[in-house]
Structures are given as structure tokens and as C-alpha cells.
Design an enzyme around this catalytic site. Structure first.
Site, PDB file in Angstrom:
ATOM      1  CE  LYS A  22     -28.310  70.027  33.259  1.00 31.80           C
ATOM      2  NZ  LYS A  22     -27.253  69.634  34.194  1.00 31.80           N
ATOM      3  CG  ASN A  23     -29.206  66.734  35.668  1.00 34.78           C
ATOM      4  OD1 ASN A  23     -28.368  67.166  34.865  1.00 34.78           O
ATOM      5  ND2 ASN A  23     -29.582  67.426  36.716  1.00 34.78           N
ATOM      6  NE  ARG A  95     -19.356  68.997  40.174  1.00 30.51           N
ATOM      7  CZ  ARG A  95     -18.301  68.594  40.873  1.00 30.51           C
ATOM      8  NH1 ARG A  95     -17.222  69.321  40.849  1.00 30.51           N
ATOM      9  NH2 ARG A  95     -18.346  67.472  41.536  1.00 30.51           N
ATOM     10  CB  CYS A 119     -19.002  74.392  40.512  1.00 29.24           C
ATOM     11  SG  CYS A 119     -20.437  73.829  41.404  1.00 29.24           S
ATOM     12  NE  ARG A 124     -21.718  69.664  42.766  1.00 26.91           N
ATOM     13  CZ  ARG A 124     -22.241  69.958  41.565  1.00 26.91           C
ATOM     14  NH1 ARG A 124     -22.165  71.174  41.117  1.00 26.91           N
ATOM     15  NH2 ARG A 124     -22.805  69.018  40.833  1.00 26.91           N
ATOM     16  N   PRO A 125     -17.271  67.599  46.569  1.00 24.87           N
ATOM     17  CG  PRO A 125     -17.556  66.735  48.715  1.00 24.87           C
ATOM     18  CD  PRO A 125     -17.937  67.896  47.840  1.00 24.87           C
ATOM     19  CB  ILE A 126     -15.450  63.032  43.667  1.00 21.17           C
ATOM     20  CG1 ILE A 126     -13.928  63.138  43.737  1.00 21.17           C
ATOM     21  CG2 ILE A 126     -16.031  64.128  42.779  1.00 21.17           C
ATOM     22  CD1 ILE A 126     -13.243  62.808  42.415  1.00 21.17           C
ATOM     23  CG  ASP A 127     -16.248  62.085  50.018  1.00 22.45           C
ATOM     24  OD1 ASP A 127     -16.845  62.921  49.302  1.00 22.45           O
ATOM     25  OD2 ASP A 127     -16.715  61.681  51.090  1.00 22.45           O
ATOM     26  CG  LEU A 128     -19.882  59.948  49.272  1.00 21.62           C
ATOM     27  CD1 LEU A 128     -21.338  60.383  49.283  1.00 21.62           C
ATOM     28  CD2 LEU A 128     -19.566  59.109  50.513  1.00 21.62           C
ATOM     29  CG  ASP A 307     -30.720  70.714  40.290  1.00 16.64           C
ATOM     30  OD1 ASP A 307     -30.569  69.681  39.621  1.00 16.64           O
ATOM     31  OD2 ASP A 307     -29.834  71.191  41.018  1.00 16.64           O
ATOM     32  NE  ARG A 399     -22.844  73.973  32.193  1.00 15.53           N
ATOM     33  CZ  ARG A 399     -22.094  73.636  33.229  1.00 15.53           C
ATOM     34  NH1 ARG A 399     -21.543  74.579  33.973  1.00 15.53           N
ATOM     35  NH2 ARG A 399     -21.898  72.373  33.534  1.00 15.53           N
TER      36      ARG A 399
HETATM   37  C1  EPZ Z   1     -26.465  65.916  40.505  1.00 13.20           C
HETATM   38  O1  EPZ Z   1     -25.175  66.426  40.837  1.00 13.20           O
HETATM   39  C2  EPZ Z   1     -27.034  66.869  39.468  1.00 13.20           C
HETATM   40  N1  EPZ Z   1     -26.181  66.886  38.282  1.00 13.20           N
HETATM   41  C3  EPZ Z   1     -27.140  68.272  40.054  1.00 13.20           C
HETATM   42  O2  EPZ Z   1     -27.775  69.098  39.074  1.00 13.20           O
HETATM   43  C4  EPZ Z   1     -28.034  68.213  41.295  1.00 13.20           C
HETATM   44  O3  EPZ Z   1     -28.071  69.504  41.895  1.00 13.20           O
HETATM   45  C5  EPZ Z   1     -27.472  67.190  42.302  1.00 13.20           C
HETATM   46  O4  EPZ Z   1     -27.335  65.899  41.643  1.00 13.20           O
HETATM   47  C6  EPZ Z   1     -28.366  67.025  43.519  1.00 13.20           C
HETATM   48  O5  EPZ Z   1     -29.640  66.635  43.118  1.00 13.20           O
HETATM   49  C7  EPZ Z   1     -26.307  65.891  37.375  1.00 13.20           C
HETATM   50  O6  EPZ Z   1     -27.112  64.976  37.525  1.00 13.20           O
HETATM   51  C8  EPZ Z   1     -25.424  65.971  36.164  1.00 13.20           C
HETATM   52  P1  EPZ Z   1     -24.669  64.800  44.463  1.00 13.20           P
HETATM   53  P2  EPZ Z   1     -24.167  65.525  41.750  1.00 13.20           P
HETATM   54  O7  EPZ Z   1     -23.504  63.915  44.285  1.00 13.20           O
HETATM   55  O8  EPZ Z   1     -24.289  64.110  41.365  1.00 13.20           O
HETATM   56  C9  EPZ Z   1     -22.212  65.724  48.367  1.00 13.20           C
HETATM   57  C10 EPZ Z   1     -28.015  70.935  37.646  1.00 13.20           C
HETATM   58  O9  EPZ Z   1     -28.319  72.112  37.908  1.00 13.20           O
HETATM   59  N2  EPZ Z   1     -21.259  64.707  47.876  1.00 13.20           N
HETATM   60  O10 EPZ Z   1     -26.018  64.216  44.740  1.00 13.20           O
HETATM   61  O11 EPZ Z   1     -22.838  66.166  41.710  1.00 13.20           O
HETATM   62  C11 EPZ Z   1     -22.120  67.026  47.573  1.00 13.20           C
HETATM   63  O12 EPZ Z   1     -21.107  67.857  48.089  1.00 13.20           O
HETATM   64  C12 EPZ Z   1     -27.021  70.201  38.529  1.00 13.20           C
HETATM   65  O13 EPZ Z   1     -28.507  70.275  36.688  1.00 13.20           O
HETATM   66  C13 EPZ Z   1     -20.216  64.309  48.695  1.00 13.20           C
HETATM   67  O14 EPZ Z   1     -20.081  64.785  49.825  1.00 13.20           O
HETATM   68  O15 EPZ Z   1     -24.829  65.755  43.192  1.00 13.20           O
HETATM   69  C14 EPZ Z   1     -23.461  67.651  47.762  1.00 13.20           C
HETATM   70  O16 EPZ Z   1     -23.477  68.366  48.990  1.00 13.20           O
HETATM   71  C15 EPZ Z   1     -26.422  71.118  39.578  1.00 13.20           C
HETATM   72  N3  EPZ Z   1     -19.332  63.388  48.231  1.00 13.20           N
HETATM   73  C16 EPZ Z   1     -24.404  66.455  47.860  1.00 13.20           C
HETATM   74  O17 EPZ Z   1     -23.567  65.304  48.114  1.00 13.20           O
HETATM   75  C17 EPZ Z   1     -19.439  62.822  46.980  1.00 13.20           C
HETATM   76  O18 EPZ Z   1     -18.602  61.961  46.618  1.00 13.20           O
HETATM   77  C18 EPZ Z   1     -25.207  66.196  46.601  1.00 13.20           C
HETATM   78  O19 EPZ Z   1     -24.291  65.889  45.571  1.00 13.20           O
HETATM   79  C19 EPZ Z   1     -20.511  63.239  46.162  1.00 13.20           C
HETATM   80  C20 EPZ Z   1     -21.417  64.177  46.621  1.00 13.20           C
END
Ligand code: EPZ
Length: 436
Positions: A22-23, A95, A119, A124-128, A307, A399
Site C-alpha cells: 500500500k505504502n 492524509r 489523526c 502529523r505536521p507537514i512543515d518539512l 507500523d 484501508r
Molecule cells: C508514512 O507516513 C506512512 N504512510 C505511515 O504508515 C508510516 O507510519 C510513516 O510513514 C512512518 O513510517 C504512508 O506511506 C502512506 P513521516 P508519513 O512523514 O509520511 C514527523 C500506515 O499505517 N513529520 O515519516 O506521514 C511526523 O509528525 C501509515 O500505513 C514532521 O514533523 O510519515 C512523525 O512524527 C500510518 N514534519 C514523523 O515525522 C513533516 O513535515 C514520521 O512521519 C512530516 C513528518
């Protein structure tokens, strides 16, 4: 509300086939926006709610989408003019819709995407994501619950990620393929899904190097074209079934699983006394009657995946002694433990660390899935519990798991799904008159 009804105490035995990842699929669906010539033809695509939600968004953005669920094949055609606004209802539903922002900006020079909310597992911020797009030359503003990015042209830059975010790495890698010059992403995520996306982009004519390491280098090109790509197996589904085998002291072969993608899980299972055998036809997992406690700390790949944390917590609770679970990725990913407490789990939570006291005799209860991995964990606990466990809100499981109930039933689990009308919807090969 749909629920799954599990009669626990049965050992899982047999073989299970893992669906496509999926991912890996979700960012690839978003990447199809970048192909102005030809079609993207994905195979081994899992039939999941999230995949269909992303398809609906892409259709809204004027792509032609053909999904043959029987054959698990997905054809994506972005040759027509692409719209550039992703409305709230799609992003709120999932998301990962955010992943279209970078490709829309690179393809059209504009992207307007609803801000994803928090969620069940964290803010889940998106600042990066945003910081990286600005570094590539975009102007980004946020208002009325939307993020809007514009760029006359994108110019390659060195981008350092404060955290190796999977989504930010994927977004920026896709965007940089059409930027002028060279982009370097430092402290990039190293997940197998990143490598898969880079392989797809390179088949589309991009020039991406270093995916899978912490430094990814992208040389911009003028356009990208269609290609064929077969998805790798889902490492989280594979890991979930490996843990299910151990939870029931069973003997299961997880076909087509890639051991290297689950090295951290395999190491932990072996620490707990579980036997893991890599075979030509998959990974064989043989449980043990007395599980040893262990420490688990979730980290970015190749560390232990967040996960699989909820599923692993169930196995740790069955172990003979005290285990610790340190969730370093998401700040609210212990919701499943509060549900498991209703099944007799004993634990203490202090910040990111849960101290789990075993062995637990899980008792029957009605529990609710807060997210897809928590839902899978609650089903696993039901497999080990005495009596009947009812897991509500199982649409969350749909999902991320293709035919979860059917696959568990085929391995010998007594598991049924009750739909909204409260009719029993038995597994296809459910035998009536079964006594146990
Ligand atoms: C991906 O989410 C996966 N989703 C998640 O799987 C998985 O848990 C996660 O990576 C971590 O491995 C998909 O691939 C669709 P991140 P993503 O950005 O990209 C922080 C599932 O169950 N962060 O690596 O959203 C954030 O808060 C899902 O299949 C920032 O601070 O994860 C978190 O603490 C759940 N700023 C950490 O990074 C940002 O701009 C990891 O988030 C982005 C992230």
C-alpha cells in the site's frame, strides 16, 4: 458499523500470500501526475480502500484511471490537462492525498491542497514538505484550511530534512524530477517504499540516485513519460502475519515476503524465542509456548517500523515477564493499549515508553479500532484470547489489509464479519456446524 468476531485459542497454520505494498502504491499513484506522455501501468496493486480513495482524487484531478481489482492492475493516464486543486473531502479521507501536492506543482506550476488534520496516531505536521518546496522556488501560503503553492519554475537545491520523513522525502523527490539542475535531499528517509518510488521515477525518465541511503540526488529533466511497474509485497502486511503466527504459537509460511524488509522484526521475534526460517517459498514462522520478553524501540527504517508497533505489543504482552515499548515516531500511537486493557492487559505508560507486564491471559471483550494498525493488533489479541472478541470499526482495517479476515480464516482462525445489518457475513470457505 462493521465488526469482526473472533473465537480465540486456535493455532494458525498454513500459507498466506502477501498483497502488493500500500505504502509503495500511494506515492506511485501520485507520481503518475508527472507523466505528460503515455500511461503508468502498475501491477500487483492491492485492492484497498486507500488505493481507491487516491484513484478518486486522481480522477477529480482529470486523470483517466482504470483499476482492474481482479487482476490487481492499475492504469493511470495524465496526458490531458491536469487540474491542480485537491479538495478537503479527499484529504480528510486519507492524509496520503497530500502526496499529490509536489507532482501538481511540478507539472502545472500550481497546487492547492486541503491541509490534512491530525489523526488517531498524532498531529502529523507537514512543515518539512512545505519548507522543501519553498527551497525549490515555490511560494506557499496557507489560508481557509488550504495550502497553496505556486512556482514559475523550480530550481534544484540542497535540502536538509530535520527528520527523515517518508512523505516529505517522497514529495520532494517527485517534485525535484522536473526542477532545473540538481537537488540533493540530505537526511532522507531510507524505507523500501522510497527505493521503489525512485525506481518508478527512473523508469519514467527521471534521474534519481541514492534512494535507500540518507542522501538522494535528483538531476532535473524536461518531462516524464509512462511505464510499467510491478509493486513489491507489503512488508507491514507480511510482518503482521508473522506476528500473528507467533501470537497463536502457530506455524505459518508467509509467501513472497522479503526477509530483508523485515530484518528488525525477525531479530525481535528470534529474541522472544520464535523460530524464523527463510525459505525459497517465503518466510516460515514457528511459535513457542513460552515467549521471552524483549525491548522494542520504533525508529526510521531500517529500525523497527512504527507500523508494526501495535501488533508487536500484543506479542510482548503474551511474553513471560516485563517488556518495554518505546514509540519514537508518533506521539499518540498507544491507543490500542487502552483497548487491550479491556482484555486484561497490564501496562504503565510514561511519555513515549510503555512497560508491558506479561504473561497476559487476554479475556474476551468488545473493542474498537482507532486506526488500521491498531485494528490489526486487536484482531491478533482476539486470536489469543479466551472466548469471543468483537473488534468494531473494522473499516479502518480495510484501508490497509486486503482480505484480512479471509486470509486469517484460511489459516484456521475462527473469525467472522458482521455487517451493519448485523447479518453474519461468513468467510467464503466457512464450514457450518464447526464445533470449537
Ligand atoms: C508514512 O507516513 C506512512 N504512510 C505511515 O504508515 C508510516 O507510519 C510513516 O510513514 C512512518 O513510517 C504512508 O506511506 C502512506 P513521516 P508519513 O512523514 O509520511 C514527523 C500506515 O499505517 N513529520 O515519516 O506521514 C511526523 O509528525 C501509515 O500505513 C514532521 O514533523 O510519515 C512523525 O512524527 C500510518 N514534519 C514523523 O515525522 C513533516 O513535515 C514520521 O512521519 C512530516 C513528518
Amino acid at each position: 458499523m462493521d465488526k469482526m468476531v473472533i473465537k480465540g485459542g486456535r493455532r494458525l497454520a498454513g500459507r498466506v500470500h502477501v498483497a502488493g505494498s500500500k505504502n509503495a502504491a500511494l506515492p506511485m499513484q501520485a507520481a503518475s501526475i508527472l507523466a505528460s506522455v503515455g500511461n503508468i501501468h502498475l501491477t500487483n496493486v492491492p485492492s484497498l480502500l486507500d488505493i481507491k480513495t487516491m484513484n478518486q482524487l486522481l480522477q477529480f484531478l482529470n486523470l483517466t484511471v482504470t483499476f482492474d481489482e481482479e487482476k490487481h492492475e492499475l492504469l493511470l493516464d495524465a496526458q490531458q490537462r491536469v487540474a491542480s486543486e485537491a479538495p478537503f473531502e479527499y484529504v480528510d479521507e486519507m492524509r496520503a492525498s497530500l502526496l499529490v501536492m509536489g507532482p501538481l506543482l511540478a507539472r502545472t506550476g500550481h497546487a492547492k491542497v486541503a491541509l490534512p488534520g491530525g489523526c488517531a496516531i498524532g498531529s502529523r505536521p507537514i512543515d518539512l514538505h512545505i519548507k522543501g518546496l519553498i527551497q525549490l522556488g515555490a511560494t506557499v501560503q496557507q489560508q481557509d484550511g488550504y495550502i497553496e503553492a505556486r512556482a514559475e519554475r523550480l530550481v534544484g537545491k540542497m535540502i536538509y530534512l530535520d527528520f527523515p520523513s517518508v512523505g516529505a522525502t517522497e514529495s520532494l523527490m517527485m517534485t525535484a524530477t522536473l526542477a532545473q539542475g540538481i537537488t540533493t535531499i540530505e537526511n532522507a528517509a531510507r524505507e523500501p517504499e522510497i527505493v521503489a518510488l525512485a525506481n518508478l521515477l527512473n523508469k519514467m525518465g527521471a534521474r534519481v540516485h541514492g534512494a535507500g541511503t540518507e542522501v538522494i540526488r535528483i538531476q532535473g529533466v524536461n518531462f516524464l513519460h509512462g511505464c510499467d511497474y510491478e509493486l513489491m509485497p507489503d512488508r507491514i502486511e507480511a510482518g503482521t502475519f508473522m506476528i500473528a503466527a507467533a501470537v497463536t504459537n502457530g506455524d505459518v509460511i508467509v509467501e513472497n515476503a522479503i526477509a530483508a524488509h523485515n530484518a528488525s522484526l525477525i531479530a525481535k521475534l528470534e529474541e522472544m524465542g520464535v523460530t524464523v526460517i527463510e525459505q525459497d517459498d517465503g518466510i516460515r514462522v514457528v511459535g513457542t509456548a513460552v515467549l521471552l520478553p524483549t525491548t522494542v524501540k520504533t525508529m526510521p527504517y531500517p529500525g523497527f517500523p512504527t507500523d508494526l508497533q501495535p501488533q508487536m505489543s500484543v506479542l510482548q504482552l503474551l511474553a513471560n515477564g516485563t517488556s518495554t515499548l518505546d514509540e519514537q515516531i508518533f506521539e499518540k500511537r498507544f491507543m490500542h493499549l487502552e483497548e487491550l486493557r479491556r482484555m486484561n492487559a497490564k501496562f504503565q505508560i510514561s511519555g513515549p515508553v510503555a512497560v508491558l507486564s506479561g504473561p497476559t491471559k487476554f479475556s474476551e471483550a468488545e473493542v474498537t479500532a482507532s486506526d488500521l494498525r491498531a485494528g490489526a493488533a486487536l484482531v491478533l489479541a482476539g486470536l489469543a484470547a479466551d472466548g469471543i472478541t468483537q473488534v468494531r470499526n473494522v473499516s479502518e482495517i480495510d484501508r490497509g489489509y486486503d482480505q484480512f479476515q479471509e486470509k486469517l480464516h484460511a489459516l484456521g482462525a475462527k473469525i467472522d464479519r458482521i455487517d451493519i445489518a448485523d447479518k453474519i457475513k461468513l468467510s467464503p470457505n466457512h464450514r457450518t456446524g464447526e464445533t470449537n
